[in-house]
Design a protein around this motif. Structure first.
Motif, PDB file in Angstrom:
ATOM      1  N   TRP A  64       0.831  -1.204   0.000  1.00  0.00           N
ATOM      2  CA  TRP A  64       0.000   0.000   0.000  1.00  0.00           C
ATOM      3  C   TRP A  64       0.866   1.255   0.000  1.00  0.00           C
ATOM      4  CZ3 TRP A  64      -4.120  -1.852   4.058  1.00  0.00           C
ATOM      5  CH2 TRP A  64      -5.197  -2.440   3.387  1.00  0.00           C
ATOM      6  N   LYS A  69      -1.489   4.106  -1.982  1.00  0.00           N
ATOM      7  CA  LYS A  69      -2.938   3.924  -2.074  1.00  0.00           C
ATOM      8  C   LYS A  69      -3.375   3.027  -0.924  1.00  0.00           C
ATOM      9  CE  LYS A  69      -4.951   1.038  -5.182  1.00  0.00           C
ATOM     10  NZ  LYS A  69      -5.305   0.534  -6.510  1.00  0.00           N
ATOM     11  N   ASP A  71      -7.046   1.620   1.317  1.00  0.00           N
ATOM     12  CA  ASP A  71      -8.488   1.549   1.503  1.00  0.00           C
ATOM     13  C   ASP A  71      -8.711   1.350   3.002  1.00  0.00           C
ATOM     14  OD1 ASP A  71     -11.147   0.656   1.822  1.00  0.00           O
ATOM     15  OD2 ASP A  71     -11.184  -0.129  -0.216  1.00  0.00           O
TER      16      ASP A  71
END
Length: 105
Positions: A64, A69, A71
């Motif tokens: 990540w 990025k 989530d």
């Protein structure tokens, strides 16, 4: 070792846990969505040893960060100890993501 072989070994419950754990660690070198999905799947499967699930979390955190990025909902849905590993990694390597997670949850 190639990504597909690492994924296959990681999912193979007949392989010893140390080898599967190594596969989870090595997968951090592959920055793509298939690897992310694999690591999430294995991390959330409570039949897997905690050591393997923790390594999946750490590798997921590394990927990540490399992808820049995240989530947060997926992070929050991770089973322990994977979530703790991700958060610990973020705390030391991407503190702004750690603080954002703390604000949200």
């Amino acid at each position: 070792m190639e990504k597909e072989k690492l994924i296959k070994l990681l999912f193979d419950g007949k392989i010893d846990d140390a080898t599967r754990d190594d596969c989870a660690i090595y997968l951090a070198k592959f920055i793509d969505d298939d690897v992310v999905a694999t690591l999430i799947n294995v991390a959330n499967d409570l039949k897997n040893e905690e050591m393997i699930r923790a390594s999946c979390g750490e590798s997921l955190a590394e990927i990540w960060i490399e992808m820049n990025k995240i989530d947060y909902d997926v992070l929050n849905s991770l089973e322990e100890p994977a979530r703790t590993e991700v958060l610990g990694y973020f705390k030391h390597n991407k503190p702004e993501w750690y603080l954002e997670y703390e604000k949200r949850y």
